[in-house]
Scaffold this motif. Structure first.
Motif, short mmCIF file in Angstrom:
data_model
loop_
_atom_site.label_atom_id
_atom_site.label_comp_id
_atom_site.label_asym_id
_atom_site.label_seq_id
_atom_site.Cartn_x
_atom_site.Cartn_y
_atom_site.Cartn_z
N VAL A 11 0.71 -1.14 0.06
CA VAL A 11 0.11 -0.03 0.12
C VAL A 11 0.68 1.13 -0.17
N GLY A 12 0.69 2.11 -0.76
CA GLY A 12 1.52 3.46 -0.81
C GLY A 12 0.53 4.58 -1.47
N LYS A 13 1.07 5.82 -1.38
CA LYS A 13 0.63 6.78 -2.05
C LYS A 13 1.35 6.57 -3.68
N LEU A 24 10.93 -2.23 -3.72
CA LEU A 24 9.92 -2.93 -2.58
C LEU A 24 9.37 -3.88 -3.25
N ILE A 25 8.37 -3.30 -4.40
CA ILE A 25 7.47 -4.19 -5.02
C ILE A 25 8.23 -5.35 -5.54
N LEU A 35 0.66 -10.83 -5.98
CA LEU A 35 0.99 -9.43 -4.95
C LEU A 35 -0.06 -8.39 -5.71
N VAL A 36 -0.68 -7.79 -4.85
CA VAL A 36 -1.53 -6.76 -5.10
C VAL A 36 -1.08 -5.16 -4.54
N LEU A 37 -1.32 -4.43 -5.31
CA LEU A 37 -0.81 -2.83 -4.86
C LEU A 37 -2.00 -2.05 -5.02
N SER A 66 -3.43 -3.79 -9.72
CA SER A 66 -3.28 -2.47 -8.98
C SER A 66 -4.62 -1.72 -8.93
N TRP A 67 -4.50 -1.03 -7.78
CA TRP A 67 -5.79 -0.18 -7.84
C TRP A 67 -5.41 1.28 -7.22
#
Length: 343
Positions: A11-13, A24-25, A35-37, A66-67
């Motif tokens: 999770v991130g901005k 990191l990803i 993996l979900v972003l 990703s969302w």
């Protein structure tokens, strides 16, 4: 060989998405089957709007789900019957932020995650909250919290994006490059100015593809060529921007392509009309204040005057500020540089 976790979450901005995020990803990918972003920023940060962040994630990690979430997105999901709370503001307590992620996982993914990956101090508390919500353990995996691998932060980048561009993938940095658009009728010195400006600014320029296409076709264009020219010009800008230094000089814009399409065929595709609305940070109109030069491909001085009048009318009608450039090549370069410096 099976991986450590079935499903992980980052999770991130991602405002902007920088190479530290990417490292990191990639580390998380190595440990997860899936993996979900997830990204949101409330308030949004200038230059890192949701559409841009979604595009960055798609370009850099097309293989991942990703969302990029906004209040409007949440409202649409609720209308579909999904149980989601309001998207929390960054000033709200950590518990509200963590609860949104838990509800997102259950409502949108349809299942819990097994691990969360962060480079932040909040990681342990985040994982503990998710564990309570899911009724099963969620592990926190800390990745280079000291940021020795990529020593940068989004805050630092937003403060000085151009000096720190080495910490961004070229596709991401390209969105921060300021486009300088040159408009002008035939024989107004536009192409010479584009080349000279790029040299003066120590950057690149996007040459006019329409002229190249015209030469390829032996001077005979068909209606379909014009939309192709507009799309190719924009794609050329995108490619060049990735290699630029603060500015990209654009020898033309799709507004020029629209002019020629209407001039040659009396109509234009809706897609070309939309391309002509493309935003440029700095607009300059080259005046027709020196003798017309016929190179064997141009029309005449009357056409040049009419073309420049059309540009001026269209720019004014659209409410787009522009600067008229006059005089010699050197004088025009100086006018542009003064405009860019705000003097």
């Amino acid at each position: 060989m099976s991986k450590r976790f079935a499903c992980g979450l980052v999770v991130g901005k991602f405002a902007p998405l920088h190479l530290g995020h990417e490292w990191l990803i990639r580390q998380a990918q190595q440990q997860c089957e899936q993996l979900v972003l997830l990204s949101w920023a409330r308030p949004e940060l200038v230059g890192c709007e949701p559409e841009r962040r979604a595009n960055w994630l798609q370009m850099r990690f097309p293989e991942l789900r990703s969302w990029v979430v906004t209040p409007e997105w949440v409202a649409r999901q609720r209308a579909r019957g999904l149980a989601l709370p309001d998207l929390p503001h960054e000033s709200e307590p950590d518990a509200a932020q963590r609860q949104f992620v838990a509800d997102f996982c259950l409502a949108v993914l349809g299942h819990p995650v097994d691990a969360v990956f962060t480079s932040e101090a909040y990681g342990e508390g985040f994982a503990a909250h998710l564990s309570r919500c899911f009724g099963r353990p969620v592990q926190h995996v800390e990745i280079n919290r000291a940021r020795t691998q990529v020593p940068v932060s989004g805050t630092r980048l937003r403060a000085d994006i151009h000096s720190l561009r080495c910490y961004l993938a070229p596709q991401v940095y390209g969105d921060f490059v300021e486009r300088i658009a040159l408009l002008g009728g035939e024989s107004t010195g536009k192409s010479s100015l584009a080349l000279a400006l790029a040299e003066a600014l120590d950057t690149r320029y996007a040459a006019e593809y329409g002229r190249e296409r015209w030469e390829e076709k032996g001077g005979v264009l068909v209606y379909e060529d014009l939309l192709h020219i507009g799309n190719t010009q924009v794609a050329r800008e995108q490619t060049q921007a990735e290699q630029c230094r603060r500015y990209l000089v654009c020898d033309t814009t799709p507004l020029t392509t629209l002019f020629y399409c209407r001039e040659l065929f009396g109509r234009a595709e809706a897609e070309l009309e939309q391309l002509a609305e493309r935003h440029y940070h700095h607009l300059f109109l080259c005046a027709d204040d020196f003798p017309f030069v016929q190179d064997g491909t141009r029309q005449d001085e009357t056409f040049r005057r009419r073309q420049n009048q059309w540009y001026e009318q269209e720019l004014t009608r659209r409410g787009w500020p522009f600067t008229r450039l006059t005089g010699s090549l050197q004088q025009r370069i100086e006018q542009v540089l003064r405009s860019l410096s705000g003097t």
